[in-house]
Scaffold this active site. Sequence first.
Site, PDB file in Angstrom:
ATOM      1  N   HIS A  99       0.792  -1.224   0.000  1.00  0.00           N
ATOM      2  CA  HIS A  99       0.000   0.000   0.000  1.00  0.00           C
ATOM      3  C   HIS A  99       0.828   1.280   0.000  1.00  0.00           C
ATOM      4  CE1 HIS A  99      -2.833   3.014   1.576  1.00  0.00           C
ATOM      5  NE2 HIS A  99      -3.742   2.299   0.942  1.00  0.00           N
ATOM      6  N   GLU A 139      -3.587  -4.236   9.646  1.00  0.00           N
ATOM      7  CA  GLU A 139      -3.717  -3.506   8.393  1.00  0.00           C
ATOM      8  C   GLU A 139      -2.832  -2.261   8.313  1.00  0.00           C
ATOM      9  OE1 GLU A 139      -7.906  -2.904   7.676  1.00  0.00           O
ATOM     10  OE2 GLU A 139      -8.258  -5.048   7.552  1.00  0.00           O
ATOM     11  N   HIS A 141      -0.867   0.820   6.902  1.00  0.00           N
ATOM     12  CA  HIS A 141      -1.081   1.712   5.746  1.00  0.00           C
ATOM     13  C   HIS A 141       0.125   2.606   5.540  1.00  0.00           C
ATOM     14  CE1 HIS A 141      -5.164   1.087   4.107  1.00  0.00           C
ATOM     15  NE2 HIS A 141      -5.326   0.450   5.248  1.00  0.00           N
ATOM     16  N   GLU A 156      -4.496   0.446  10.892  1.00  0.00           N
ATOM     17  CA  GLU A 156      -5.934   0.730  10.937  1.00  0.00           C
ATOM     18  C   GLU A 156      -6.537   0.400  12.285  1.00  0.00           C
ATOM     19  OE1 GLU A 156      -8.644  -0.445   7.918  1.00  0.00           O
ATOM     20  OE2 GLU A 156      -7.403   0.398   6.327  1.00  0.00           O
TER      21      GLU A 156
END
Length: 165
Positions: A99, A139, A141, A156
């Site tokens: 990402h 998660e 990012h 996240e």
Amino acid sequence: MIGEISVAGPGAGPYGVTTGPDGALWFTLNQAGAIGRIDLGGAVTVHELPTAGAGPVGIAAGTDGALWFVEIAAGQVGRITPDGAIREFPLPDRGARPHAIVADPAGGCWFTEWAANRIGHVGPHGVFRHYDLPTPASEPHGIAVALDGTVCAVLETGGVARLVP
């Protein structure tokens, strides 16, 4: 005064942006599967990626004179030189959904592997290292490298992961 520059037509999906070693702005075109460049005069150049549907998102200027980017849909890390030469490096886990990416001052880049719950590193020649995060499904990012070399990724789940390489 604020102006806009059309970069590749409707639906191109501009996403990440960074200043390149040539002083131009470089950006990812997620839906168009391309990397774009805007020079100081506003001229736009678009470089299509070799992998169809790659979905480039994050982009960073490397310490090697090139720009590095991640392809979330293809599970790859890519490198583009200011003259437009592109090289892609497939991740061992193509479903990792990379990402965000940031240059490593020592060479290569650090990136997040959103779906794999990892932080990854790619060296200048495409050699990967991967670091599992301690909290499942966190998660990762955004990612940054601190002045002392510590790698930090925002999660996240509401935290920040710190990796001391």
